[in-house]
Motif scaffolding. Sequence first.
Motif, PDB file in Angstrom:
ATOM      1  N   CYS B 169       0.830  -1.209   0.000  1.00  0.00           N
ATOM      2  CA  CYS B 169       0.000   0.000   0.000  1.00  0.00           C
ATOM      3  C   CYS B 169       0.864   1.258   0.000  1.00  0.00           C
ATOM      4  O   CYS B 169       0.575   2.231  -0.702  1.00  0.00           O
ATOM      5  CB  CYS B 169      -0.926   0.021   1.214  1.00  0.00           C
ATOM      6  N   PHE B 170       1.929   1.204   0.780  1.00  0.00           N
ATOM      7  CA  PHE B 170       2.762   2.399   0.848  1.00  0.00           C
ATOM      8  C   PHE B 170       3.476   2.656  -0.472  1.00  0.00           C
ATOM      9  O   PHE B 170       3.690   3.804  -0.864  1.00  0.00           O
ATOM     10  CB  PHE B 170       3.776   2.330   1.998  1.00  0.00           C
ATOM     11  N   GLN B 171       3.847   1.592  -1.161  1.00  0.00           N
ATOM     12  CA  GLN B 171       4.489   1.785  -2.471  1.00  0.00           C
ATOM     13  C   GLN B 171       3.535   2.474  -3.438  1.00  0.00           C
ATOM     14  O   GLN B 171       3.937   3.350  -4.226  1.00  0.00           O
ATOM     15  CB  GLN B 171       4.932   0.444  -3.041  1.00  0.00           C
ATOM     16  N   LYS B 172       2.249   2.114  -3.368  1.00  0.00           N
ATOM     17  CA  LYS B 172       1.248   2.770  -4.224  1.00  0.00           C
ATOM     18  C   LYS B 172       1.104   4.243  -3.812  1.00  0.00           C
ATOM     19  O   LYS B 172       1.022   5.140  -4.649  1.00  0.00           O
ATOM     20  CB  LYS B 172      -0.115   2.086  -4.085  1.00  0.00           C
ATOM     21  N   MET B 173       1.085   4.459  -2.501  1.00  0.00           N
ATOM     22  CA  MET B 173       0.927   5.827  -2.000  1.00  0.00           C
ATOM     23  C   MET B 173       2.122   6.676  -2.442  1.00  0.00           C
ATOM     24  O   MET B 173       1.971   7.828  -2.848  1.00  0.00           O
ATOM     25  CB  MET B 173       0.839   5.815  -0.473  1.00  0.00           C
ATOM     26  N   GLU B 174       3.290   6.069  -2.375  1.00  0.00           N
ATOM     27  CA  GLU B 174       4.507   6.761  -2.764  1.00  0.00           C
ATOM     28  C   GLU B 174       4.453   7.187  -4.228  1.00  0.00           C
ATOM     29  O   GLU B 174       4.875   8.282  -4.604  1.00  0.00           O
ATOM     30  CB  GLU B 174       5.671   5.802  -2.549  1.00  0.00           C
ATOM     31  N   SER B 175       3.911   6.317  -5.053  1.00  0.00           N
ATOM     32  CA  SER B 175       3.789   6.602  -6.484  1.00  0.00           C
ATOM     33  C   SER B 175       2.845   7.785  -6.711  1.00  0.00           C
ATOM     34  O   SER B 175       3.104   8.670  -7.523  1.00  0.00           O
ATOM     35  CB  SER B 175       3.278   5.345  -7.189  1.00  0.00           C
ATOM     36  N   ILE B 176       1.755   7.808  -5.947  1.00  0.00           N
ATOM     37  CA  ILE B 176       0.803   8.925  -6.061  1.00  0.00           C
ATOM     38  C   ILE B 176       1.452  10.214  -5.583  1.00  0.00           C
ATOM     39  O   ILE B 176       1.327  11.269  -6.219  1.00  0.00           O
ATOM     40  CB  ILE B 176      -0.481   8.639  -5.239  1.00  0.00           C
ATOM     41  N   LEU B 177       2.168  10.139  -4.476  1.00  0.00           N
ATOM     42  CA  LEU B 177       2.838  11.334  -3.952  1.00  0.00           C
ATOM     43  C   LEU B 177       3.851  11.870  -4.970  1.00  0.00           C
ATOM     44  O   LEU B 177       4.003  13.081  -5.133  1.00  0.00           O
ATOM     45  CB  LEU B 177       3.554  11.007  -2.632  1.00  0.00           C
ATOM     46  N   LYS B 178       4.500  10.951  -5.657  1.00  0.00           N
ATOM     47  CA  LYS B 178       5.480  11.354  -6.672  1.00  0.00           C
ATOM     48  C   LYS B 178       4.783  12.108  -7.802  1.00  0.00           C
ATOM     49  O   LYS B 178       5.253  13.156  -8.268  1.00  0.00           O
ATOM     50  CB  LYS B 178       6.162  10.106  -7.220  1.00  0.00           C
ATOM     51  N   ASP B 179       3.623  11.609  -8.235  1.00  0.00           N
ATOM     52  CA  ASP B 179       2.858  12.282  -9.287  1.00  0.00           C
ATOM     53  C   ASP B 179       2.421  13.676  -8.849  1.00  0.00           C
ATOM     54  O   ASP B 179       2.259  14.582  -9.668  1.00  0.00           O
ATOM     55  CB  ASP B 179       1.594  11.480  -9.642  1.00  0.00           C
ATOM     56  N   MET B 180       2.213  13.814  -7.541  1.00  0.00           N
ATOM     57  CA  MET B 180       1.784  15.111  -7.003  1.00  0.00           C
ATOM     58  C   MET B 180       2.935  16.096  -6.918  1.00  0.00           C
ATOM     59  O   MET B 180       2.717  17.260  -6.622  1.00  0.00           O
ATOM     60  CB  MET B 180       1.224  14.934  -5.586  1.00  0.00           C
ATOM     61  N   GLY B 181       4.171  15.600  -7.085  1.00  0.00           N
ATOM     62  CA  GLY B 181       5.308  16.487  -6.926  1.00  0.00           C
ATOM     63  C   GLY B 181       5.767  16.607  -5.489  1.00  0.00           C
ATOM     64  O   GLY B 181       6.372  17.591  -5.088  1.00  0.00           O
ATOM     65  N   PHE B 182       5.484  15.574  -4.702  1.00  0.00           N
ATOM     66  CA  PHE B 182       5.874  15.574  -3.288  1.00  0.00           C
ATOM     67  C   PHE B 182       7.379  15.444  -3.183  1.00  0.00           C
ATOM     68  O   PHE B 182       7.974  14.529  -3.712  1.00  0.00           O
ATOM     69  CB  PHE B 182       5.197  14.385  -2.602  1.00  0.00           C
TER      70      PHE B 182
END
Lengths: 207, 187
Positions: B169-182
């Motif tokens: 789950c965290f790997q998926k979250m990380e991918s989303i955060l990356k798309d957000m420019g986190f």
Amino acid sequence: MNRNGIKIEKLISFAAGELSEAEATKIASKIEHDAEAGRIVATYRAAREAFANDDSVAASATAVKRAKSLFEKYQSTTKSATSWLEAVDRFVASLIYDSRTQPAMAGYRGTAEAVRLSFECELGEIDVEIIPDNSGSTEKIKIIGQLSSDDATDGVQVALTDSGTGAMVSETRSDDTGMFVLSAEHGLYDLNLGINEKLVVVPNLEI
Amino acid sequence: MSQKYDTDPNLVEDCLTGKQGAWDALVDRYSRLIYSILRRYGMDNADADDVFQDVFTILIQNLEKLRDKTRLSAWLITTTHRECWRHGKRKPSHLELDERDIRADEPPVFLTEQWETQNMVRESLEKLGDPCKSLLEAMFLSSSDMDYETIADQLGMKTGSIGPTRARCFQKMESILKDMGFDTLEA
């Protein structure tokens, strides 16, 4: 899944502070040489801290609904506000009088800094007086105009747009005598008048 | 599996081409961020609702200028801060900030970063959806004495699956955060 020999699960456990001291020390030393693993740990910890300290509150459903409804209102407002500037029938008014090129008339007591210009086109004449506007704190110029036309001159839409970008700077409507007043900073503008679904443009008006 | 994160520039572009859905998504994405700032600055519900509308009105009037912005969050935080200042609410009421140190035109940098990060984390969890969202939220909030068994029990999961599921789950979250420019913060 492994990342340079460190299982992701182990990395997350390390980030969460769930490992024994011995295991944590081992992982910490591996992360020192693995930027990607270090980034995962840092991201997990940052996300956890952000979430744990999040004291945000949701807006009311009513407020959200009102905000969403702005879109439709704004769409219709901008469409009607600027569509007259896109009229197909366009007339460019020509300069026929410029007070700056005239010799001073004896006894005439006009405003020293005022510039008077007159333009004409098929649809009518536009007289413009440009004077400093000292009412505000920033230096602005006032444009007092008078439209003369065989068409109705009251309630005519008048807009000052940037000559280069076409962006709206100031807009108003003429009164029942065809008079209008606009204000702007020094610059180069087009003066636009919407007369009977046609557009009259005074281009490159230097203020 | 959740859909790919729709970036702010994409949504702004869609708004500019007249898509109501894109505007709705922007409002949903940032309503909590904006409203929370207003409440933190001490506004009551009525005032907060009014200024909330003002901020979104300013946003819709400036979409053209914002089409190249990677993230709207910083711009919205600054705009909300300025509107609070304009309405006489000069600082977050719960913070010990010297008003001389607060500028009318922008909030303190540490607050902007904190609120931006919180908003992105919240957004990414919403994007993930359940069961990942519930699991990660439970794990983020769990104290040291809360064991996997308790969490598994609460979420109706097998204890042995907590660790691996959290990692996935965290790997998926990380991918989303990356798309957000986190940008990853220092641990």
